[in-house]
Design an enzyme around this catalytic site. Structure first.
Site, PDB file in Angstrom:
ATOM      1  N   CYS A 142      -4.415   2.148  -3.926  1.00  0.00           N
ATOM      2  CA  CYS A 142      -3.797   2.499  -3.449  1.00  0.00           C
ATOM      3  C   CYS A 142      -2.724   1.688  -3.037  1.00  0.00           C
ATOM      4  O   CYS A 142      -1.328   1.569  -2.699  1.00  0.00           O
ATOM      5  CB  CYS A 142      -3.383   3.126  -1.919  1.00  0.00           C
ATOM      6  SG  CYS A 142      -4.899   4.147  -1.907  1.00  0.00           S
ATOM      7  N   LYS A 183     -10.611  -0.194  10.877  1.00  0.00           N
ATOM      8  CA  LYS A 183     -10.747  -1.466  10.138  1.00  0.00           C
ATOM      9  C   LYS A 183     -11.135  -2.772  11.049  1.00  0.00           C
ATOM     10  O   LYS A 183     -11.574  -3.512  10.637  1.00  0.00           O
ATOM     11  CB  LYS A 183      -9.260  -1.943   9.273  1.00  0.00           C
ATOM     12  CG  LYS A 183      -9.185  -0.825   8.146  1.00  0.00           C
ATOM     13  CD  LYS A 183      -8.025  -1.094   7.611  1.00  0.00           C
ATOM     14  CE  LYS A 183      -7.647   0.092   6.459  1.00  0.00           C
ATOM     15  NZ  LYS A 183      -8.356   0.102   5.080  1.00  0.00           N
ATOM     16  N   ASP A 234       2.930  -4.187   8.314  1.00  0.00           N
ATOM     17  CA  ASP A 234       1.803  -3.524   7.780  1.00  0.00           C
ATOM     18  C   ASP A 234       0.617  -3.868   8.376  1.00  0.00           C
ATOM     19  O   ASP A 234      -0.200  -4.863   7.525  1.00  0.00           O
ATOM     20  CB  ASP A 234       1.493  -2.253   6.589  1.00  0.00           C
ATOM     21  CG  ASP A 234       0.138  -2.168   6.268  1.00  0.00           C
ATOM     22  OD1 ASP A 234      -0.706  -2.062   7.096  1.00  0.00           O
ATOM     23  OD2 ASP A 234       0.603  -1.526   5.213  1.00  0.00           O
ATOM     24  N   HIS A 282       1.008  -1.302   0.136  1.00  0.00           N
ATOM     25  CA  HIS A 282      -0.113  -0.156   0.347  1.00  0.00           C
ATOM     26  C   HIS A 282       0.942   1.153  -0.046  1.00  0.00           C
ATOM     27  O   HIS A 282       1.923   1.040   0.710  1.00  0.00           O
ATOM     28  CB  HIS A 282      -0.943   0.036   1.470  1.00  0.00           C
ATOM     29  CG  HIS A 282      -2.408   0.752   1.646  1.00  0.00           C
ATOM     30  ND1 HIS A 282      -1.503   2.721   1.388  1.00  0.00           N
ATOM     31  CD2 HIS A 282      -3.691   0.685   1.122  1.00  0.00           C
ATOM     32  CE1 HIS A 282      -2.830   3.000   1.876  1.00  0.00           C
ATOM     33  NE2 HIS A 282      -4.102   1.961   1.208  1.00  0.00           N
ATOM     34  N   GLN A 310      -4.685  -5.323   7.122  1.00  0.00           N
ATOM     35  CA  GLN A 310      -6.056  -6.282   7.054  1.00  0.00           C
ATOM     36  C   GLN A 310      -4.693  -7.112   7.865  1.00  0.00           C
ATOM     37  O   GLN A 310      -6.756  -8.275   7.629  1.00  0.00           O
ATOM     38  CB  GLN A 310      -5.563  -6.275   4.989  1.00  0.00           C
ATOM     39  CG  GLN A 310      -5.429  -4.958   4.703  1.00  0.00           C
ATOM     40  CD  GLN A 310      -7.310  -4.568   4.433  1.00  0.00           C
ATOM     41  OE1 GLN A 310      -7.368  -4.589   5.062  1.00  0.00           O
ATOM     42  NE2 GLN A 310      -6.963  -3.381   3.865  1.00  0.00           N
TER      43      GLN A 310
HETATM   44  N1  C6P Z   1      -6.377   0.367   2.586  1.00  0.00           N
HETATM   45  C1  C6P Z   1      -8.329  -0.215   1.435  1.00  0.00           C
HETATM   46  O1  C6P Z   1      -9.170   0.290   0.547  1.00  0.00           O
HETATM   47  P1  C6P Z   1      -5.468   4.000   7.083  1.00  0.00           P
HETATM   48  O2  C6P Z   1      -5.679   4.747   5.953  1.00  0.00           O
HETATM   49  O3  C6P Z   1      -3.568   4.265   7.635  1.00  0.00           O
HETATM   50  O4  C6P Z   1      -6.490   3.364   8.051  1.00  0.00           O
HETATM   51  O5  C6P Z   1      -4.912   2.720   6.240  1.00  0.00           O
HETATM   52  C2  C6P Z   1      -4.052   2.231   5.270  1.00  0.00           C
HETATM   53  C3  C6P Z   1      -3.250   1.011   4.710  1.00  0.00           C
HETATM   54  C4  C6P Z   1      -1.784   0.355   4.829  1.00  0.00           C
HETATM   55  N2  C6P Z   1      -2.054  -0.372   4.461  1.00  0.00           N
HETATM   56  C5  C6P Z   1      -2.685  -1.363   3.678  1.00  0.00           C
HETATM   57  C6  C6P Z   1      -2.564  -2.658   3.709  1.00  0.00           C
HETATM   58  C7  C6P Z   1      -3.949  -0.716   4.136  1.00  0.00           C
HETATM   59  O6  C6P Z   1      -4.745  -1.564   3.390  1.00  0.00           O
HETATM   60  C8  C6P Z   1      -4.398   1.100   4.927  1.00  0.00           C
HETATM   61  C9  C6P Z   1      -5.710   0.356   3.935  1.00  0.00           C
HETATM   62  C10 C6P Z   1      -7.943   1.151   2.402  1.00  0.00           C
HETATM   63  O7  C6P Z   1      -7.429  -1.121   1.142  1.00  0.00           O
HETATM   64  C11 C6P Z   1      -7.900   2.225   1.913  1.00  0.00           C
HETATM   65  S1  C6P Z   1      -7.036   2.514   0.844  1.00  0.00           S
END
Ligand code: C6P
Length: 411
Positions: A365, A225, A199, A122, A202
């Site tokens: 992303c 999430k 990270d 990401h 997920q």
């Molecule tokens: N992915 C998706 O629809 P934030 O926005 O900081 O809470 O999370 C960022 C992020 C970082 N790493 C991974 C693996 C992610 O999946 C995400 C967030 C969402 O896939 C929004 S782009």
């Protein structure tokens, strides 16, 4: 037996209709829905307790402080940290990774050092490292993804070498659903004296995760999430790392003593939480963890394996649908990315939405991964504990509708 219908009653939003149809919410990788207990925790906090923390010596301040610190202890226990002092509250995964980059990496990396990522990261686990690499002269290298959607571990063994200072990798891909072999990567990193950052955006919401067992050095994740509110996330770091780090932000709450021209720092985690924190959302994140634990992370994982298997079968039976990610259900979480004929994923998502089904379409992303897959975007369905096989059927019906509408253009 896990009773999904019973669980669904705890989520008021699932009663809603969109476009006159029952909502089928399959965009959980973007953000999850919230059980009533989490919404109640927010309302209860503002109605009965609201106060600033770590400052006042009155009842409300003491109650708010106790609830905030209890949530920290809960998070620590939930991920298997050795102490609540290893839990730093931030806004989200993105901020957590940036905090690790701006503190630990900025102070540690030298020209020629290598940060190892993967092709599937990401942007939140790429751009912070690019910023630090620019300033320190470090270099970024990426472990490739195979055509089956898993990490090329032969390449990983080549790439993680003497120059590696950090391996920064998603525990689970938000596009492919792949769950990477973290223990093996941790062993490879540590054998070279490198650190590993996970990270967990997920993985933490969907799998049982124990940082002590994985032996990772940093872990980043988001509350929103995992049934919690937006605006709260976590950076876990081993206490030995935190002890030597300079703060990123200066201000109230992070100091020991201040003079006009200098100051000394509080211990971690306060050192990294300058200013009034997001008290209400942290407490509600604690309520989200209570809810997840009342179901059990093993139960949630098993439910999602079943649902993902069902979805892979259902979607692969639709002619022209191309699925991404590994076939082995043990190697993937509840995220299914796909392409429907030649129809652009945005059009797929729009038609599916008319049927009440919420999925996501776009590059998620993950632009480098899209290039690797040779597509501009994918459509993506992602599941959680409240989803039903009938909702997968609704998605499959909606995709057949896409095929009808776009019959002339290769659907
Ligand atoms: N992915 C998706 O629809 P934030 O926005 O900081 O809470 O999370 C960022 C992020 C970082 N790493 C991974 C693996 C992610 O999946 C995400 C967030 C969402 O896939 C929004 S782009």
């Amino acid at each position: 037996m896990f009773d999904v219908q019973r669980v669904r009653q705890d989520f008021p939003i699932l009663q809603r209709q969109v476009h006159g149809k029952p909502l089928v919410y399959l965009d959980n990788a973007a953000t999850s829905q919230k059980p009533r207990s989490v919404v109640d925790a927010l309302v209860r906090y503002y109605e009965t307790t609201n106060a600033n923390i770590h400052r006042g010596i009155h009842v409300l301040a003491e109650e708010a402080t106790a609830q905030y610190e209890a949530a920290r202890a809960k998070v620590a226990r939930f991920i298997g940290a050795r102490s609540p002092g290893e839990i730093i509250f931030v806004r989200n995964t993105t901020e957590a990774i940036n905090l690790a980059a701006r503190t630990w990496a900025q102070a540690t990396l030298r020209p020629g050092d290598e940060i190892v990522v993967t092709e599937a990261e990401h942007h939140s686990n790429l751009v912070p490292w690019q910023l630090v690499a620019r300033q320190t002269g470090a270099r970024i290298r990426a472990i490739p993804i195979t055509d089956d959607g898993v990490l090329d571990m032969d390449a990983a063994r080549q790439i993680i070498g003497d120059q590696t200072r950090l391996v920064a990798i998603a525990h689970m891909s938000n596009v492919l659903g792949t769950i990477h072999p973290i223990k093996e990567l941790t062993r490879l990193a540590h054998a070279r004296g490198a650190r590993i950052l996970l990270d967990g955006a997920q993985s933490i919401p969907h799998l049982p995760v124990d940082v002590s067992d994985l032996d990772c050095d940093f872990l980043a994740f988001s509350g929103h999430k995992m049934l919690g509110p937006t605006g709260v996330g976590v950076l876990y770091a081993k206490s030995e790392l935190l002890a030597s780090l300079e703060p990123l932000y200066g201000g109230g709450g992070m100091i020991r003593e201040v003079w006009i021209d200098e100051a000394t720092w509080a211990e971690a985690p306060e050192r990294f939480e300058a200013g009034t924190p997001n008290v209400a959302d942290v407490i509600a994140l604690g309520a989200a963890i209570d809810y997840l634990e009342s179901i059990g992370m093993d139960t949630i994982r098993e439910h999602e394996i079943r649902l993902t298997g069902y979805a892979l079968d259902a979607l692969s039976n639709i002619p022209g649908v191309r699925l991404f990610g590994p076939a082995d259900l043990q190697q993937r979480g509840g995220v299914v990315s796909f392409y429907c004929g030649d129809v652009h994923p945005h059009d797929v998502s729009t038609v599916v939405d008319q049927e009440g089904v919420a999925i996501r379409a776009g590059h998620h992303c993950c632009q480098p991964l899209m290039r690797r897959l040779g597509v501009p975007a994918t459509a993506r369905a992602s599941f959680y504990l409240y989803n039903l096989p009938e909702e997968v059927d609704a998605l499959a019906r909606a995709l057949n509708r896409v095929k009808e509408i776009f019959a002339g253009v290769g659907a």
